[in-house]
Scaffold this motif. Structure first.
Motif, PDB file in Angstrom:
ATOM      1  N   LEU A   1      -9.238  -0.972   0.395  1.00  0.00           N
ATOM      2  CA  LEU A   1      -8.035  -0.390   1.009  1.00  0.00           C
ATOM      3  C   LEU A   1      -7.817  -0.913   2.431  1.00  0.00           C
ATOM      4  O   LEU A   1      -6.677  -0.999   2.893  1.00  0.00           O
ATOM      5  CB  LEU A   1      -8.162   1.143   1.026  1.00  0.00           C
ATOM      6  CG  LEU A   1      -6.992   1.913   1.621  1.00  0.00           C
ATOM      7  CD1 LEU A   1      -5.736   1.743   0.757  1.00  0.00           C
ATOM      8  CD2 LEU A   1      -7.328   3.403   1.746  1.00  0.00           C
TER       9      LEU A   1
ATOM     10  N   ILE B   1      -5.320  -3.573   2.996  1.00  0.00           N
ATOM     11  CA  ILE B   1      -3.989  -3.080   2.581  1.00  0.00           C
ATOM     12  C   ILE B   1      -3.337  -2.318   3.743  1.00  0.00           C
ATOM     13  O   ILE B   1      -2.179  -2.537   4.087  1.00  0.00           O
ATOM     14  CB  ILE B   1      -4.113  -2.176   1.333  1.00  0.00           C
ATOM     15  CG1 ILE B   1      -4.596  -3.003   0.135  1.00  0.00           C
ATOM     16  CG2 ILE B   1      -2.794  -1.487   1.011  1.00  0.00           C
ATOM     17  CD1 ILE B   1      -4.940  -2.190  -1.105  1.00  0.00           C
TER      18      ILE B   1
ATOM     19  N   GLU C   1      -4.172   5.735  -7.681  1.00  0.00           N
ATOM     20  CA  GLU C   1      -3.576   4.597  -8.378  1.00  0.00           C
ATOM     21  C   GLU C   1      -2.311   4.089  -7.687  1.00  0.00           C
ATOM     22  O   GLU C   1      -1.793   3.031  -8.044  1.00  0.00           O
ATOM     23  CB  GLU C   1      -3.284   4.957  -9.845  1.00  0.00           C
ATOM     24  CG  GLU C   1      -2.411   6.171 -10.056  1.00  0.00           C
ATOM     25  CD  GLU C   1      -3.206   7.478 -10.103  1.00  0.00           C
ATOM     26  OE1 GLU C   1      -4.359   7.485  -9.630  1.00  0.00           O
ATOM     27  OE2 GLU C   1      -2.662   8.479 -10.590  1.00  0.00           O
TER      28      GLU C   1
ATOM     29  N   PRO D   1      -2.440   0.569  -4.203  1.00  0.00           N
ATOM     30  CA  PRO D   1      -2.141  -0.865  -4.067  1.00  0.00           C
ATOM     31  C   PRO D   1      -0.818  -1.060  -3.321  1.00  0.00           C
ATOM     32  O   PRO D   1       0.102  -0.231  -3.461  1.00  0.00           O
ATOM     33  CB  PRO D   1      -2.032  -1.349  -5.524  1.00  0.00           C
ATOM     34  CG  PRO D   1      -2.838  -0.372  -6.303  1.00  0.00           C
ATOM     35  CD  PRO D   1      -2.648   0.946  -5.603  1.00  0.00           C
TER      36      PRO D   1
ATOM     37  N   GLU E   1       1.845  -2.787  -3.595  1.00  0.00           N
ATOM     38  CA  GLU E   1       3.134  -2.811  -4.311  1.00  0.00           C
ATOM     39  C   GLU E   1       3.595  -1.411  -4.711  1.00  0.00           C
ATOM     40  O   GLU E   1       4.772  -1.199  -4.994  1.00  0.00           O
ATOM     41  CB  GLU E   1       3.067  -3.745  -5.535  1.00  0.00           C
ATOM     42  CG  GLU E   1       2.156  -3.295  -6.666  1.00  0.00           C
ATOM     43  CD  GLU E   1       0.703  -3.695  -6.472  1.00  0.00           C
ATOM     44  OE1 GLU E   1       0.344  -4.137  -5.357  1.00  0.00           O
ATOM     45  OE2 GLU E   1      -0.088  -3.540  -7.434  1.00  0.00           O
ATOM     46  N   LYS E   2       2.658  -0.454  -4.736  1.00  0.00           N
ATOM     47  CA  LYS E   2       3.060   0.924  -5.050  1.00  0.00           C
ATOM     48  C   LYS E   2       3.170   1.769  -3.781  1.00  0.00           C
ATOM     49  O   LYS E   2       3.974   2.700  -3.716  1.00  0.00           O
ATOM     50  CB  LYS E   2       2.038   1.544  -5.999  1.00  0.00           C
ATOM     51  CG  LYS E   2       2.063   0.926  -7.371  1.00  0.00           C
ATOM     52  CD  LYS E   2       1.109   1.622  -8.307  1.00  0.00           C
ATOM     53  CE  LYS E   2       1.163   0.987  -9.688  1.00  0.00           C
ATOM     54  NZ  LYS E   2       0.150   1.526 -10.584  1.00  0.00           N
TER      55      LYS E   2
END
Lengths: 153, 231
Positions: free
Chosen positions: B85, B88, B212, B215, B217-218
């Motif tokens: 993470l 990210i 979930e 990431p 993109e979410k």
């Protein structure tokens, strides 16, 4: 699937029912364990283990999935199959005994491979995986004993 | 009846297994926290009915206190998904900038599962006492695989402290100080009050982001929704 009681001896049938009943019960422990592991795997979190220290390492390793599917999920399916076959055998569906032996043997070999991975490749042990290994080993002993006992008669 | 009974038992066990899986899945991902919604208010403690314990003050935060989006992470430096993470959140920090997104880090070392997690948290907090928390935070996460396998991590963290220009004597004293211990304790208290069970757990404006959805993109669409709701 033919109904059994291939023997007319009620004592033997009762003994077989008890042994298969025990196998079914033990497989439920493995089923509960693998359901829990599958859910933890899918949640993806690093969770607290109480005995060993390698749960997150093992569950997040590339060996924890097979083509994107959680290995624990495959374990849950296998335990459910064992439970179903043992239950059927306990109720006299004797033909499933050989299939049960085959599945448990495959599970035991897989367990040995997974123990090797934890010990020598990942270098961490996950307590829930060890419980599953213990259950599979117990099932192997029970199924072998049952087959031996029944084939001698 | 005897011929049908085993099939009934098997069906019952299958049903119980599916129900248990569903229950565990809900308990682990949806738990008592509300689901992320675009209508959530911008400040972490406003949008839920349970603001939780305050945690260590001042919190380690990057970005403007008035930024419309606050991401609060409960992390364990030794947990592999937290290490994933890290880049990210760094990317989000760079992409959105301090005026739009504020990032808060809270200590939640999973002891005793992660044997070095507490030492790592102490090292980061000790660096924080010299105003270098984020430098140490980044250093520890970026080298997670190196120190994770070590038997004694103390000299490794002292090496990081030296690299980021800390006063080593003060660092060595602070690492076991009461103030560092207390900060970790207070963050843990906040985590428990919010129902945090594992790491990483991220709250976006006070609502837990499902694992979930972490990431990029979410996560980015969730941030964009919040920004659109609170321009």
């Amino acid at each position: 699937m033919s109904s059994v009681n291939e023997t007319d001896r009620p004592g033997l049938a009762r003994r077989a029912a008890i042994l298969y009943g025990v196998i079914a019960f033990v497989s439920l422990i493995g089923l509960a364990d693998s359901i829990y592991l599958t859910v933890e795997h899918l949640s993806g979190r690093s969770v607290r283990c109480t005995i060993t220290s390698g749960c997150s390492e093992v569950l997040s390793s590339p060996y924890a999935t097979v083509r994107g599917f959680p290995l624990a999920g495959i374990g849950a399916v296998a335990y459910f199959l064992v439970f179903s076959l043992a239950t059927l055998a306990a109720f006299g569906y004797g033909m499933v005994g050989k299939l049960l032996t085959f599945i448990v043997a495959a599970m035991f070999l897989t367990t040995l491979w997974l123990l090797y991975l934890q010990a020598f490749v990942i270098h961490h042990f996950c307590q829930f995986c060890l419980v599953s290994a213990l259950v599979t080993t117990t099932l192997t002993v029970l199924v072998s004993y049952t087959q031996l006992k029944l084939s001698r008669r | 009846m005897k011929r049908i009974l085993p099939f009934v038992i098997i069906a019952l066990v299958l049903g119980a297994g599916l129900f248990t899986a569903r229950y565990l899945q809900r308990a682990s991902s949806e738990n008592p926290k509300p689901v992320l919604t675009p209508s959530a208010s911008p400040v972490a403690t406003r949008s839920t009915g349970n603001p939780g314990e305050p945690g260590a003050e001042p919190a380690h935060a990057l970005g403007d206190a008035k930024a419309p989006v606050t991401l609060e992470e409960f992390g364990d430096f030794e947990c592999p998904p937290c290490g994933v993470l890290h880049p990210i959140l760094k990317g989000i920090e760079t992409e959105y900038g301090p005026a739009k997104v504020r990032i808060i880090f809270r200590e939640f070392p999973l002891v005793p599962n992660h044997v070095h997690a507490l030492a790592a948290a102490r090292a980061a907090e000790a660096a924080g006492l010299q105003g270098r928390f984020w430098e140490m935070h980044d250093m520890i996460y970026e080298h997670q695989k190196e120190w994770h396998e070590a038997f004694d991590v103390r000299p490794i963290f002292e090496g990081y402290a030296k690299n980021i220009g800390l006063d080593l004597k003060q660092f060595a004293g602070d690492i076991n100080s009461e103030i560092v211990e207390r900060r970790i304790f207070l963050d843990g208290k906040r985590a428990h009050s919010l129902g945090v069970q594992g790491t990483p757990t991220v709250f976006l404006n006070g609502n837990e982001v499902p694992f979930e959805s972490l990431p990029p993109e979410k996560l980015k669409p969730l941030i964009d929704k919040e920004l659109a709701a609170h321009p």
